[in-house]
Motif scaffolding. Structure first.
Motif, mmCIF file in Angstrom:
data_model
loop_
_atom_site.group_PDB
_atom_site.id
_atom_site.type_symbol
_atom_site.label_atom_id
_atom_site.label_comp_id
_atom_site.label_asym_id
_atom_site.label_seq_id
_atom_site.Cartn_x
_atom_site.Cartn_y
_atom_site.Cartn_z
ATOM 1 N N ALA A 116 75.403 24.852 86.592
ATOM 2 C CA ALA A 116 74.348 25.752 87.077
ATOM 3 C C ALA A 116 73.356 25.004 87.968
ATOM 4 O O ALA A 116 72.931 25.520 89.009
ATOM 5 N N ILE A 117 73.002 23.787 87.596
ATOM 6 C CA ILE A 117 72.047 23.003 88.389
ATOM 7 C C ILE A 117 72.647 22.638 89.746
ATOM 8 O O ILE A 117 71.979 22.730 90.781
ATOM 9 N N GLU A 118 73.927 22.244 89.747
ATOM 10 C CA GLU A 118 74.601 21.934 91.019
ATOM 11 C C GLU A 118 74.611 23.150 91.940
ATOM 12 O O GLU A 118 74.357 23.031 93.142
ATOM 13 N N LYS A 119 74.887 24.317 91.362
ATOM 14 C CA LYS A 119 74.909 25.550 92.152
ATOM 15 C C LYS A 119 73.515 25.853 92.707
ATOM 16 O O LYS A 119 73.369 26.209 93.881
ATOM 17 N N ALA A 120 72.494 25.690 91.894
ATOM 18 C CA ALA A 120 71.118 25.943 92.332
ATOM 19 C C ALA A 120 70.743 25.003 93.473
ATOM 20 O O ALA A 120 70.112 25.426 94.451
ATOM 21 N N ARG A 121 71.148 23.744 93.382
ATOM 22 C CA ARG A 121 70.847 22.779 94.454
ATOM 23 C C ARG A 121 71.576 23.143 95.741
ATOM 24 O O ARG A 121 71.024 22.986 96.830
ATOM 25 N N ARG A 122 72.810 23.629 95.615
ATOM 26 C CA ARG A 122 73.552 24.074 96.805
ATOM 27 C C ARG A 122 72.834 25.228 97.487
ATOM 28 O O ARG A 122 72.918 25.384 98.697
ATOM 29 N N THR A 145 64.631 23.754 94.578
ATOM 30 C CA THR A 145 64.053 22.467 94.197
ATOM 31 C C THR A 145 64.121 22.329 92.676
ATOM 32 O O THR A 145 64.375 23.302 91.958
ATOM 33 N N GLU A 146 63.834 21.111 92.224
ATOM 34 C CA GLU A 146 63.816 20.871 90.778
ATOM 35 C C GLU A 146 62.771 21.758 90.104
ATOM 36 O O GLU A 146 63.004 22.293 89.019
ATOM 37 N N GLU A 147 61.644 21.943 90.767
ATOM 38 C CA GLU A 147 60.571 22.791 90.234
ATOM 39 C C GLU A 147 61.045 24.249 90.117
ATOM 40 O O GLU A 147 60.771 24.921 89.110
ATOM 41 N N ASP A 148 61.770 24.730 91.142
ATOM 42 C CA ASP A 148 62.303 26.097 91.116
ATOM 43 C C ASP A 148 63.281 26.273 89.947
ATOM 44 O O ASP A 148 63.251 27.283 89.245
ATOM 45 N N ILE A 149 64.149 25.270 89.774
ATOM 46 C CA ILE A 149 65.155 25.328 88.705
ATOM 47 C C ILE A 149 64.476 25.374 87.343
ATOM 48 O O ILE A 149 64.837 26.167 86.479
ATOM 49 N N ARG A 150 63.444 24.526 87.165
ATOM 50 C CA ARG A 150 62.716 24.518 85.890
ATOM 51 C C ARG A 150 62.017 25.863 85.646
ATOM 52 O O ARG A 150 61.974 26.351 84.521
ATOM 53 N N ALA A 151 61.486 26.457 86.696
ATOM 54 C CA ALA A 151 60.809 27.748 86.563
ATOM 55 C C ALA A 151 61.794 28.823 86.113
ATOM 56 O O ALA A 151 61.471 29.645 85.249
ATOM 57 N N VAL A 152 62.984 28.819 86.692
ATOM 58 C CA VAL A 152 64.012 29.787 86.284
ATOM 59 C C VAL A 152 64.397 29.548 84.829
ATOM 60 O O VAL A 152 64.510 30.492 84.041
ATOM 61 N N PHE A 153 64.577 28.277 84.467
ATOM 62 C CA PHE A 153 64.940 27.941 83.088
ATOM 63 C C PHE A 153 63.850 28.418 82.122
ATOM 64 O O PHE A 153 64.147 29.046 81.100
ATOM 65 N N ASP A 154 62.594 28.141 82.445
ATOM 66 C CA ASP A 154 61.479 28.565 81.587
ATOM 67 C C ASP A 154 61.434 30.087 81.452
ATOM 68 O O ASP A 154 61.185 30.613 80.352
ATOM 69 N N LEU A 155 61.677 30.778 82.555
ATOM 70 C CA LEU A 155 61.683 32.235 82.543
ATOM 71 C C LEU A 155 62.774 32.763 81.606
ATOM 72 O O LEU A 155 62.530 33.670 80.802
ATOM 73 N N ILE A 156 63.945 32.185 81.694
ATOM 74 C CA ILE A 156 65.066 32.601 80.831
ATOM 75 C C ILE A 156 64.762 32.304 79.369
ATOM 76 O O ILE A 156 65.049 33.117 78.490
ATOM 77 N N MET A 157 64.164 31.166 79.100
ATOM 78 C CA MET A 157 63.857 30.790 77.720
ATOM 79 C C MET A 157 62.815 31.701 77.092
ATOM 80 O O MET A 157 62.796 31.898 75.876
ATOM 81 N N GLU A 158 61.953 32.309 77.919
ATOM 82 C CA GLU A 158 60.931 33.213 77.413
ATOM 83 C C GLU A 158 61.529 34.529 76.929
ATOM 84 O O GLU A 158 60.951 35.199 76.084
#
Length: 123
Positions: free
Chosen positions: A99-105, A109-122
């Protein structure tokens, strides 16, 4: 034992077999001490080579998922809980990496990826 082989898949047949049997063991669909179908029997049922099934069974044994008793058959090993958890964690890590590789493609950014992860975890 319900196994589905995809002949058009890029994944070798023996790996498909290993993955599906591992999943059944980890999900406790196959229990410790339970006997697996014979090499010849499973090969005939799936319409694949007995050598392919043998290679799968050898791989499962090498990874500690099964035990083969000469002349008796292949059994699900008395796997300890730590080994199961470790295998499950490796699978989850691989999914995250994908998933991270796909997001980078996609230019995230790392910040964007973390924000999506945090959103999903909520959720």
């Amino acid at each position: 034992m319900k196994i589905i082989i995809h002949h058009s898949s890029m994944v070798p047949i023996y790996e498909q077999l290993v993955d599906q049997i591992k999943t059944m063991i980890l999900n406790e669909e196959l229990n410790p001490g339970e006997i697996l179908p014979s090499v010849r029997g499973l090969a005939k049922e799936l319409k694949i080579s007995a050598l392919t099934v043998k290679k799968s069974y050898d791989t499962l044994e090498a990874e500690g998922f099964t035990i083969t008793v000469h002349g008796k058959g292949t059994y699900v090993a008395q796997a300890n809980r730590d080994a199961k958890l470790q295998e499950q964690q490796k699978e989850i890590e691989a999914e995250f990496e994908h998933a991270i590789e796909k997001a980078r493609r996609y230019g995230m950014t790392e910040e964007d990826i973390r924000a999506v992860f945090d959103l999903i975890m909520e959720e």
